[in-house]
Design an enzyme around this catalytic site. Structure first.
Site, PDB file in Angstrom:
ATOM      1  N   LYS A  11       0.584  -1.297  -0.261  1.00  0.00           N
ATOM      2  CA  LYS A  11      -0.242  -0.668   0.283  1.00  0.00           C
ATOM      3  C   LYS A  11       0.901   1.646   0.088  1.00  0.00           C
ATOM      4  CE  LYS A  11      -3.909  -2.400   2.141  1.00  0.00           C
ATOM      5  NZ  LYS A  11      -4.670  -2.401   3.383  1.00  0.00           N
ATOM      6  N   TYR A  51     -12.460  -1.496  -4.302  1.00  0.00           N
ATOM      7  CA  TYR A  51     -12.687  -2.004  -3.232  1.00  0.00           C
ATOM      8  C   TYR A  51     -14.506  -1.637  -2.837  1.00  0.00           C
ATOM      9  CZ  TYR A  51      -8.553  -2.814  -0.472  1.00  0.00           C
ATOM     10  OH  TYR A  51      -7.134  -3.205  -0.139  1.00  0.00           O
ATOM     11  N   PHE A  59     -15.484   3.818   6.755  1.00  0.00           N
ATOM     12  CA  PHE A  59     -14.472   3.818   6.509  1.00  0.00           C
ATOM     13  C   PHE A  59     -14.109   3.759   4.917  1.00  0.00           C
ATOM     14  CE2 PHE A  59     -14.809  -0.482   7.470  1.00  0.00           C
ATOM     15  CZ  PHE A  59     -14.156  -1.152   6.166  1.00  0.00           C
ATOM     16  N   ARG A  87      -3.046 -14.503   3.647  1.00  0.00           N
ATOM     17  CA  ARG A  87      -3.373 -13.753   4.639  1.00  0.00           C
ATOM     18  C   ARG A  87      -2.770 -14.123   6.196  1.00  0.00           C
ATOM     19  NH1 ARG A  87      -8.020  -9.994   3.887  1.00  0.00           N
ATOM     20  NH2 ARG A  87      -8.879 -10.919   5.698  1.00  0.00           N
ATOM     21  N   THR A  93      -6.040  -7.593  10.595  1.00  0.00           N
ATOM     22  CA  THR A  93      -6.258  -6.573   9.658  1.00  0.00           C
ATOM     23  C   THR A  93      -5.966  -5.154  10.652  1.00  0.00           C
ATOM     24  OG1 THR A  93      -8.612  -6.675   8.855  1.00  0.00           O
ATOM     25  CG2 THR A  93      -8.264  -4.103   8.852  1.00  0.00           C
ATOM     26  N   ARG A 104       1.828  -7.102   9.163  1.00  0.00           N
ATOM     27  CA  ARG A 104       1.385  -5.776   9.410  1.00  0.00           C
ATOM     28  C   ARG A 104       1.692  -5.698  10.490  1.00  0.00           C
ATOM     29  NH1 ARG A 104      -4.636  -6.779   6.909  1.00  0.00           N
ATOM     30  NH2 ARG A 104      -4.416  -5.760   5.080  1.00  0.00           N
ATOM     31  N   ASN A 114      -2.881   0.012   7.019  1.00  0.00           N
ATOM     32  CA  ASN A 114      -1.988  -1.291   7.496  1.00  0.00           C
ATOM     33  C   ASN A 114      -1.012  -1.458   6.299  1.00  0.00           C
ATOM     34  OD1 ASN A 114      -3.847  -2.076   5.279  1.00  0.00           O
ATOM     35  ND2 ASN A 114      -5.118  -3.240   7.195  1.00  0.00           N
ATOM     36  N   HIS A 117      -1.672  -5.769   1.266  1.00  0.00           N
ATOM     37  CA  HIS A 117      -3.603  -5.907   0.976  1.00  0.00           C
ATOM     38  C   HIS A 117      -3.331  -7.468   0.283  1.00  0.00           C
ATOM     39  CE1 HIS A 117      -7.475  -7.366  -0.980  1.00  0.00           C
ATOM     40  NE2 HIS A 117      -6.683  -7.215  -2.407  1.00  0.00           N
ATOM     41  N   GLU A 128      -9.376 -10.152  -8.543  1.00  0.00           N
ATOM     42  CA  GLU A 128      -8.317  -8.941  -8.394  1.00  0.00           C
ATOM     43  C   GLU A 128      -7.157  -8.861  -9.165  1.00  0.00           C
ATOM     44  OE1 GLU A 128      -7.718  -9.162  -4.009  1.00  0.00           O
ATOM     45  OE2 GLU A 128      -9.915  -8.581  -3.072  1.00  0.00           O
TER      46      GLU A 128
HETATM   47  P1  ATP Z   1      -7.155  -5.564   2.782  1.00  0.00           P
HETATM   48  O1  ATP Z   1      -8.616  -5.911   2.221  1.00  0.00           O
HETATM   49  O2  ATP Z   1      -7.090  -4.193   2.448  1.00  0.00           O
HETATM   50  O3  ATP Z   1      -6.286  -6.070   2.966  1.00  0.00           O
HETATM   51  P2  ATP Z   1      -8.556  -6.881   5.108  1.00  0.00           P
HETATM   52  O4  ATP Z   1      -9.028  -7.893   4.449  1.00  0.00           O
HETATM   53  O5  ATP Z   1      -7.407  -7.112   6.088  1.00  0.00           O
HETATM   54  O6  ATP Z   1      -7.682  -5.753   4.246  1.00  0.00           O
HETATM   55  P3  ATP Z   1     -11.155  -5.117   4.865  1.00  0.00           P
HETATM   56  O7  ATP Z   1     -12.176  -5.861   5.771  1.00  0.00           O
HETATM   57  O8  ATP Z   1     -11.077  -6.078   3.524  1.00  0.00           O
HETATM   58  O9  ATP Z   1      -9.548  -6.004   5.559  1.00  0.00           O
HETATM   59  O10 ATP Z   1     -11.189  -3.324   4.387  1.00  0.00           O
HETATM   60  C1  ATP Z   1     -10.195  -3.401   3.844  1.00  0.00           C
HETATM   61  C2  ATP Z   1      -8.981  -2.112   4.206  1.00  0.00           C
HETATM   62  O11 ATP Z   1     -10.510  -1.152   4.920  1.00  0.00           O
HETATM   63  C3  ATP Z   1      -8.336  -2.193   5.848  1.00  0.00           C
HETATM   64  O12 ATP Z   1      -7.378  -3.402   5.018  1.00  0.00           O
HETATM   65  C4  ATP Z   1      -8.226  -1.335   6.730  1.00  0.00           C
HETATM   66  O13 ATP Z   1      -7.564  -0.613   5.886  1.00  0.00           O
HETATM   67  C5  ATP Z   1      -9.426  -0.119   5.651  1.00  0.00           C
HETATM   68  N1  ATP Z   1     -10.320  -0.682   7.311  1.00  0.00           N
HETATM   69  C6  ATP Z   1     -11.232  -1.905   7.437  1.00  0.00           C
HETATM   70  N2  ATP Z   1     -12.235  -1.365   8.130  1.00  0.00           N
HETATM   71  C7  ATP Z   1     -11.744  -0.484   8.557  1.00  0.00           C
HETATM   72  C8  ATP Z   1     -12.196   0.309  10.119  1.00  0.00           C
HETATM   73  N3  ATP Z   1     -13.215  -0.018  10.438  1.00  0.00           N
HETATM   74  N4  ATP Z   1     -11.296   1.733  10.375  1.00  0.00           N
HETATM   75  C9  ATP Z   1     -10.721   1.715   8.957  1.00  0.00           C
HETATM   76  N5  ATP Z   1     -10.540   1.375   7.775  1.00  0.00           N
HETATM   77  C10 ATP Z   1     -10.687   0.635   7.839  1.00  0.00           C
HETATM   78 MG    MG Z   2     -10.164  -7.547   2.635  1.00  0.00          MG
END
Ligand code: ATP
Ligand code: MG
Length: 140
Positions: A11, A51, A59, A87, A93, A104, A114, A117, A128
């Site tokens: 990122k 996304y 968010f 993962r 996350t 992370r 974070n 991805h 993707e």
């Molecule tokens: P990614 O999809 O980026 O790998 P993830 O699968 O761990 O992350 P997701 O639930 O898909 O998490 O959320 C996508 C992204 O949105 C997260 O990586 C984070 O940056 C952001 N995000 C998710 N939940 C929150 C939250 N509660 N507050 C702020 N940002 C959030």
């Molecule tokens: Mg995700």
């Protein structure tokens, strides 16, 4: 049956901090083979689309604004059980909840910034990968 490819993005915060080499080294040392790789910058519309499952969440605007704020590095990674194992390598996350040694835990600045991805399913890994790479950019 689990397929063996996943999609990652390093990122903007991690690219900006010069962490691309360290993160790719961890990925390779964890047994993933890079089959596609590029540095690019998402447009706002690209980031919204990538996304879009989060559209409507509190968010979402911060997420697509951040993800389009600077260069990223996208890669397709190959390994047995790639989605689940990657993962695990990425970690939770929220870096405060991420296990020791995860990407992370090591490199994230916050839950929203974070660092890395990872696809969350085989179907999304395929979607993707197609989002970022054409067929001639994938090396078997
Ligand atoms: P990614 O999809 O980026 O790998 P993830 O699968 O761990 O992350 P997701 O639930 O898909 O998490 O959320 C996508 C992204 O949105 C997260 O990586 C984070 O940056 C952001 N995000 C998710 N939940 C929150 C939250 N509660 N507050 C702020 N940002 C959030
Ligand atoms: Mg995700």
């Amino acid at each position: 049956m689990a397929t063996n490819r996943t999609l990652t993005m390093i990122k903007p915060n991690a690219v900006q901090k010069g962490l691309v080499g360290a993160i790719l080294e961890k990925i390779a040392a964890s047994g993933f083979r890079i089959v596609a790789l590029k540095m690019t910058q998402l447009t706002v519309d690209d980031a919204k689309k990538f996304y879009d499952v989060h559209e409507g969440k509190s968010f979402y605007e911060d997420l697509y604004t951040f993800m389009s704020s600077g260069p990223i590095v996208a890669a397709v990674l190959e390994k047995d059980n790639a989605v689940e194992d990657f993962r695990s390598l990425v970690g939770a996350t929220d870096p405060a909840a991420a296990a020791e040694g995860t990407l992370r835990k090591l490199y994230a600045d916050s839950k929203s910034r974070n660092a890395v991805h990872g696809s969350d399913s085989d179907d999304n890994a395929r979607i993707e990968s197609s989002f970022h790479f054409s067929r001639r950019e994938l090396f078997v």
